[in-house]
Motif scaffolding. Structure first.
Motif, short mmCIF file in Angstrom:
data_model
loop_
_atom_site.label_atom_id
_atom_site.label_comp_id
_atom_site.label_asym_id
_atom_site.label_seq_id
_atom_site.Cartn_x
_atom_site.Cartn_y
_atom_site.Cartn_z
N ALA A 1 0.84 -1.20 0.00
CA ALA A 1 0.00 0.00 0.00
C ALA A 1 0.88 1.24 0.00
N GLY A 2 0.28 2.32 -0.42
CA GLY A 2 0.95 3.62 -0.34
C GLY A 2 -0.03 4.63 0.21
N ASN A 3 0.47 5.57 1.01
CA ASN A 3 -0.43 6.57 1.57
C ASN A 3 0.34 7.81 1.97
N PHE A 4 -0.36 8.91 2.07
CA PHE A 4 0.18 10.18 2.57
C PHE A 4 -1.02 11.04 2.93
N ASN B 1 -2.87 12.23 -10.70
CA ASN B 1 -1.90 11.14 -10.57
C ASN B 1 -1.72 10.72 -9.11
N ALA B 2 -1.87 11.65 -8.17
CA ALA B 2 -1.74 11.29 -6.75
C ALA B 2 -2.87 10.33 -6.36
N ALA C 1 -6.88 7.11 -0.06
CA ALA C 1 -6.72 5.81 0.61
C ALA C 1 -8.07 5.23 1.02
N SER C 2 -9.01 6.11 1.44
CA SER C 2 -10.34 5.61 1.82
C SER C 2 -11.02 4.96 0.63
N VAL D 1 -4.74 4.44 -5.57
CA VAL D 1 -5.73 3.44 -6.00
C VAL D 1 -5.03 2.32 -6.80
N GLU D 2 -4.03 2.69 -7.57
CA GLU D 2 -3.32 1.67 -8.37
C GLU D 2 -2.54 0.70 -7.50
#
Ligand code: COA
Ligand code: NAP
Length: 287
Positions: free
Chosen positions: A122-125, A135-136, A185-186, A141-142
């Motif tokens: 996962a990625g998050n910020f 793109n963010a 992220a949600s 989501v990707e």
């Protein structure tokens, strides 16, 4: 609740916790997961490293994957030293469907089968919705949602062939309410929980269980360093009825339980492991 009452309440919770504290993994017997083979995305660090360590400890063969081969190699060496198990480390970006297929093939070639997938990459910020570039939003989501789809798609034939297949999607509780700065992220994690329910229905007949684990705030993780930096951590803790952040091993224990025969009738469920954080009323956290 006035400050004095609140302080006494927190002290009682803390004393209760300390007096019962032991490693949550100690309740499982040696060899509890022997004969299973798991591919764990995001398994080089944080929560999913903890799951990989617990799975190896209880006899499961493990393949960890993420983008950074050096991080994976270091984790594999650490787990080998701790458990004696050879952990396979194969780098891949979950956004690349072919790369994920190669990970599953490598695990199958090494261990003879794959019957378990843990989708943790996962990625998050933190970012206000208005500041999210296309793109963010797309990047998160990707990784979280579409990457998880790539992994379930790659692993399904192996799970079906192995019998007693299991997919654990690591989600979150962000999407149960409106969570500021977490639109990307949600949305992604809500999609993953939807995937859990849909695949449980479609793949139950193939002997594949599909579940989510939704962690709350887990201490000493990259996720919490990003989402609750500095003083925000103190405030975040006040919104947890159990009065503390969770531990990586408490998520790992949930993952061991779900892989065990004790959970054989559980599919399509989301197991929330959050100290009550997601059910706490907003007014309570403000008082
Ligand atoms: N606020 C707003 N936008 C941000 C951001 C932030 N803090 N961080 C990254 N972005 C944007 C970038 O600007 C870029 O958009 P742009 O092309 O319109 O400028 C887009 O997100 C992709 O960023 P990039 O750095 O190219 O993506 P990446 O694929 O290299 O990395 C991330 C993915 C951004 C999620 C990165 O933080 C990461 O690798 N995270 C993994 C670890 C992690 O997040 N752990 C916690 C799990 S809960
Ligand atoms: P973490 O250590 O940063 O874990 C994320 C992992 O994903 C890293 O190992 C990272 O490795 C990998 N990854 C990121 N992008 C990838 C990509 N494109 N392809 C393949 N792998 C990629 O963070 P964590 O806090 O332990 O989080 C683990 C999981 O728990 C995540 O699903 C997160 O959403 C969930 N969660 C965490 C918390 C918490 O409190 N920490 C709460 C709720 C949910 P590389 O950088 O090497 O690729």
């Amino acid at each position: 609740m006035d400050n004095g009452v609140r302080a006494r309440f927190r002290l009682c919770v803390a004393i209760g916790y300390v007096s019962t504290m032991s490693n949550p993994l100690d309740v499982f017997r040696d060899g509890a997961l022997a004969g299973h083979v798991a591919v764990i995305t995001g398994g080089g660090t944080g929560i999913c490293k903890g799951i990989a360590a617990a799975y190896a400890r209880f006899g499961c063969d493990v393949c960890i994957t993420s983008r950074k081969q050096d991080v994976l190699d270091a984790t594999a060496a650490e787990l080998k030293a701790a458990t004696g198990k050879d952990v396979l480390a194969v780098a891949a970006d979950v956004r690349d469907p072919d790369a994920v297929v190669r990970v599953v093939e490598a695990a199958r070639a090494r261990f003879g089968k794959v019957d378990t997938l843990v989708n943790g990459a996962a990625g998050n910020f933190l970012a206000p919705a208005v500041a999210l570039s296309p793109n963010a939003f797309k990047t998160v989501v990707e990784i979280d949602l579409i990457g998880s789809f790539h992994a379930v798609r790659a692993v399904f034939p192996s799970l079906r062939d192995a019998g007693d297949g299991l997919i654990i999607n690591i989600t979150a509780t962000l999407h149960y309410h409106g969570t500021p700065l977490q639109l990307h992220a949600s949305a992604a994690k809500a999609g993953v929980d939807a995937m859990t329910r849909n695949l449980a229905v479609e793949w139950g007949g193939a002997g594949v269980r599909v579940v989510s684990i939704a962690p709350g705030p887990i201490g000493d993780t990259e996720g919490m360093r990003r989402l609750a930096p500095g003083d925000a951590a103190k405030k975040a803790k006040q919104a947890v009825p159990l009065g503390r952040f969770g531990e990586v091993d408490e998520i790992a224990a949930a993952a061991v339980y779900l892989r065990s025969a004790a959970a054989a009738y559980i599919t399509g469920a989301v197991l929330v492991v959050d100290g009550g954080n997601s059910v706490m009323g907003a007014m309570m956290s403000l008082t």
